[in-house]
Design a protein around this motif. Structure first.
Motif, mmCIF file in Angstrom:
data_model
loop_
_atom_site.group_PDB
_atom_site.id
_atom_site.type_symbol
_atom_site.label_atom_id
_atom_site.label_comp_id
_atom_site.label_asym_id
_atom_site.label_seq_id
_atom_site.Cartn_x
_atom_site.Cartn_y
_atom_site.Cartn_z
ATOM 1 N N TRP A 117 61.111 121.485 27.209
ATOM 2 C CA TRP A 117 60.243 120.464 27.787
ATOM 3 C C TRP A 117 58.828 120.987 27.983
ATOM 4 N N LYS A 118 58.684 122.324 28.044
ATOM 5 C CA LYS A 118 57.345 122.888 28.290
ATOM 6 C C LYS A 118 56.481 122.904 27.030
ATOM 7 N N ASP A 119 57.065 122.571 25.874
ATOM 8 C CA ASP A 119 56.290 122.600 24.628
ATOM 9 C C ASP A 119 55.410 121.340 24.551
ATOM 10 N N TRP A 120 54.382 121.306 25.392
ATOM 11 C CA TRP A 120 53.548 120.097 25.483
ATOM 12 C C TRP A 120 52.866 119.766 24.176
ATOM 13 N N ARG A 121 52.540 120.803 23.416
ATOM 14 C CA ARG A 121 51.886 120.602 22.127
ATOM 15 C C ARG A 121 52.752 119.678 21.258
ATOM 16 N N LEU A 122 54.045 119.994 21.176
ATOM 17 C CA LEU A 122 54.978 119.213 20.366
ATOM 18 C C LEU A 122 55.053 117.769 20.860
ATOM 19 N N HIS A 123 55.268 117.599 22.181
ATOM 20 C CA HIS A 123 55.460 116.251 22.702
ATOM 21 C C HIS A 123 54.182 115.410 22.571
ATOM 22 N N ALA A 124 53.014 116.056 22.774
ATOM 23 C CA ALA A 124 51.751 115.330 22.646
ATOM 24 C C ALA A 124 51.560 114.873 21.200
ATOM 25 N N ILE A 125 51.908 115.731 20.247
ATOM 26 C CA ILE A 125 51.769 115.358 18.836
ATOM 27 C C ILE A 125 52.679 114.179 18.513
ATOM 28 N N VAL A 126 53.936 114.238 18.983
ATOM 29 C CA VAL A 126 54.871 113.147 18.710
ATOM 30 C C VAL A 126 54.372 111.847 19.353
ATOM 31 N N LEU A 127 53.857 111.956 20.586
ATOM 32 C CA LEU A 127 53.326 110.757 21.254
ATOM 33 C C LEU A 127 52.215 110.133 20.409
ATOM 34 N N LEU A 128 51.340 110.980 19.908
ATOM 35 C CA LEU A 128 50.228 110.493 19.087
ATOM 36 C C LEU A 128 50.745 109.826 17.805
ATOM 37 N N THR B 198 67.612 116.281 31.747
ATOM 38 C CA THR B 198 66.863 115.206 32.399
ATOM 39 C C THR B 198 65.392 115.258 31.995
ATOM 40 N N LEU B 199 64.808 116.467 32.052
ATOM 41 C CA LEU B 199 63.385 116.587 31.715
ATOM 42 C C LEU B 199 63.121 116.117 30.289
ATOM 43 N N LEU B 200 63.978 116.543 29.354
ATOM 44 C CA LEU B 200 63.756 116.170 27.955
ATOM 45 C C LEU B 200 63.962 114.663 27.751
ATOM 46 N N LEU B 201 64.992 114.107 28.399
ATOM 47 C CA LEU B 201 65.231 112.671 28.262
ATOM 48 C C LEU B 201 64.058 111.878 28.831
ATOM 49 N N VAL B 202 63.483 112.363 29.952
ATOM 50 C CA VAL B 202 62.347 111.663 30.551
ATOM 51 C C VAL B 202 61.140 111.725 29.617
ATOM 52 N N ILE B 203 60.883 112.902 29.033
ATOM 53 C CA ILE B 203 59.764 113.022 28.090
ATOM 54 C C ILE B 203 59.971 112.066 26.910
ATOM 55 N N PHE B 204 61.178 112.111 26.352
ATOM 56 C CA PHE B 204 61.477 111.237 25.211
ATOM 57 C C PHE B 204 61.345 109.775 25.627
ATOM 58 N N GLY B 205 61.836 109.468 26.840
ATOM 59 C CA GLY B 205 61.768 108.096 27.343
ATOM 60 C C GLY B 205 60.332 107.613 27.466
ATOM 61 N N ILE B 206 59.455 108.474 27.990
ATOM 62 C CA ILE B 206 58.048 108.071 28.170
ATOM 63 C C ILE B 206 57.426 107.785 26.802
ATOM 64 N N ILE B 207 57.677 108.655 25.830
ATOM 65 C CA ILE B 207 57.104 108.447 24.494
ATOM 66 C C ILE B 207 57.599 107.108 23.920
ATOM 67 N N ALA C 105 61.951 101.133 18.984
ATOM 68 C CA ALA C 105 61.017 101.973 19.746
ATOM 69 C C ALA C 105 61.650 103.321 20.069
ATOM 70 N N LEU C 106 62.989 103.370 20.130
ATOM 71 C CA LEU C 106 63.672 104.661 20.304
ATOM 72 C C LEU C 106 63.756 105.411 18.978
#
Lengths: 267, 151
Positions: A10-21, B10-19, B95-96
């Motif tokens: 979950w700390k890999d913000w770079r990855l998640h930010a890229i996917v969000l974009l 939980t943290l990963l599911l929440v991140i995925f959920g927000i995206i 969207a998922l």
């Protein structure tokens, strides 16, 4: 998720930010469709997302670490997707039970892969690799089965790995494109294709049923419920169909077809 | 150990959920505030499935637990299922799917070198493998559904 959990992804913000974009861009572009003859090709945001992700891998934006960390996120995403499919199946459970015979029997349709692909593989001159390639759609359980039975470095093992790699890289795109196209081109009912979408791979099922939904929006819940139920059935019965029917059948047909050709070449 | 796992899931599911909720908003114009209850339900279903998979010592995949729990909480006979269905209907399936395939694209980059090595014969046969199962299943489903009078 399997036994070993990796921590701190979950700390890999770079990855998640890229996917969000990537998600924002692809969802903003939306769905495109165009006709090819009487059929329709649908281009969905998830297909662009896959391709953009793949292209990004080859840019400095994505490092090896991001690519490795992305893997568990796929598992979690598929978990959320299955939860969503579950709550779509729930209310339509009476419909699913009514369609139970069709759902069960269409699992045998997976043998279609042998009938269609094995003769072509042999005709192209592929040897025992063809058995590994065509006995199933070559997802993880089938790779395991072939490795277990023939060994990792056997021709059958190389064959199943080749189709596995193809499916991993290209399967979702391929299923997404042919599902929408065939459902609009052929007289078969979209719900039949919905059941056919559940071939035992979450991403291929989603791509296929997603383009069916885009082509037939009024059948959305039924399409997803049937595809999801069929995929669960494939996951739970697929391996047994492979062990007891598909693999022995492939072996048998391979012998018959190559045997006949050997005789011909002797004449 | 289980607690630490639950925290990570939980943290990963929440991140995925927000995206997903952002994608849900951009393409399907469902504002995140109305989709949050549904997303929370889906995340709880996933957590329940992971926990069951972790504590029950049989070889049954967590995704199967998750799908079965999803079905159970939304069946017409289950009290409160209308709320579950109402809330989760605000989260679009596609969207998922988009973030899954975005992560998948980034991940399969590592398989690309292997993919490049496949010959054209493999590409032909592998395409026919997928096409064969899809058409085979659709044909059988069509015949049985017609015989049953469902379509």
């Amino acid at each position: 998720m399997n036994t070993e959990t990796q921590f701190g992804i979950w700390k890999d913000w770079r990855l998640h930010a890229i996917v969000l974009l990537v998600v924002v861009i692809t969802e903003a572009i939306g769905t495109f469709q165009f006709s090819v003859g009487p059929g329709v090709i649908l281009l969905l945001p998830m297909l662009y997302a896959l391709i953009i992700g793949l292209v990004l891998y080859f840019t400095p934006v994505i490092k090896e670490k991001q690519s490795k960390n992305a893997e568990p996120l796929i598992v979690l995403g598929v978990a959320l997707l299955l939860a969503k499919i579950g709550v779509i199946i729930g209310p339509s459970l009476p419909d699913i039970i009514a369609a139970g015979p069709a759902l069960l029997l269409q699992e045998l349709g997976n043998l279609g892969t042998i009938l269609l692909a094995l003769p072509v593989a042999i005709w192209l001159g592929i040897k025992r690799e063809a058995i590994g390639m065509t006995h199933s759609v070559a997802r993880e359980p089938n790779v395991g089965l072939i490795m277990d039975k023939y060994g990792i470095s056997s021709p059958e093992g190389r064959g199943v790995m080749a189709v596995y790699i193809f499916g991993t890289v290209f399967g979702a795109v391929f299923m997404g494109l042919i599902a929408g196209f065939l459902a609009t081109l052929t007289p078969l009912h979209p719900l039949s294709f919905a059941m056919a979408s559940g071939i035992g791979s979450g991403s291929m099922m989603t791509a296929a049923s997603g383009s069916l939904v885009a082509a037939f929006p009024n059948l959305e819940d039924q399409i997803i419920a049937f595809a999801g139920a069929s995929n669960l059935l494939s996951l739970s019965t697929g391996l047994y169909v492979s062990i007891f029917i598909a693999l022995p059948l492939t072996e048998k047909l391979y012998k018959v077809m190559t045997g006949r050709r050997d005789q011909k070449s002797v004449e | 150990m289980l607690l630490k796992n639950i925290q990570e899931w939980t943290l990963l599911l929440v991140i995925f959920g927000i995206i997903s909720l952002v994608g849900n908003w951009v393409n399907y114009e469902i504002v995140p505030t109305s989709a949050i209850p549904g997303m929370i339900v889906l995340i709880l279903v996933c957590l329940a499935g992971f926990i069951l998979n972790h504590i029950i010592p049989i070889n049954f995949p967590s995704v199967a637990y998750i799908a079965l729990i999803g079905v159970a909480v939304s069946m017409p006979w289950m009290p409160g299922s209308e709320k579950v269905v109402e809330w989760t209907s605000e989260v679009q399936l596609l969207a998922l799917a988009t973030p899954i395939l975005a992560y998948a694209g980034i991940s399969i980059g590592r398989s690309w070198a292997d993919f490049r090595k496949l010959g054209w014969k493999t590409l032909v046969v592998a395409s026919l493998v997928l096409l064969g199962t899809f058409i085979g299943s659709a044909l059988i489903a069509e015949i049985v559904l017609r015989m049953q009078g469902i379509i």
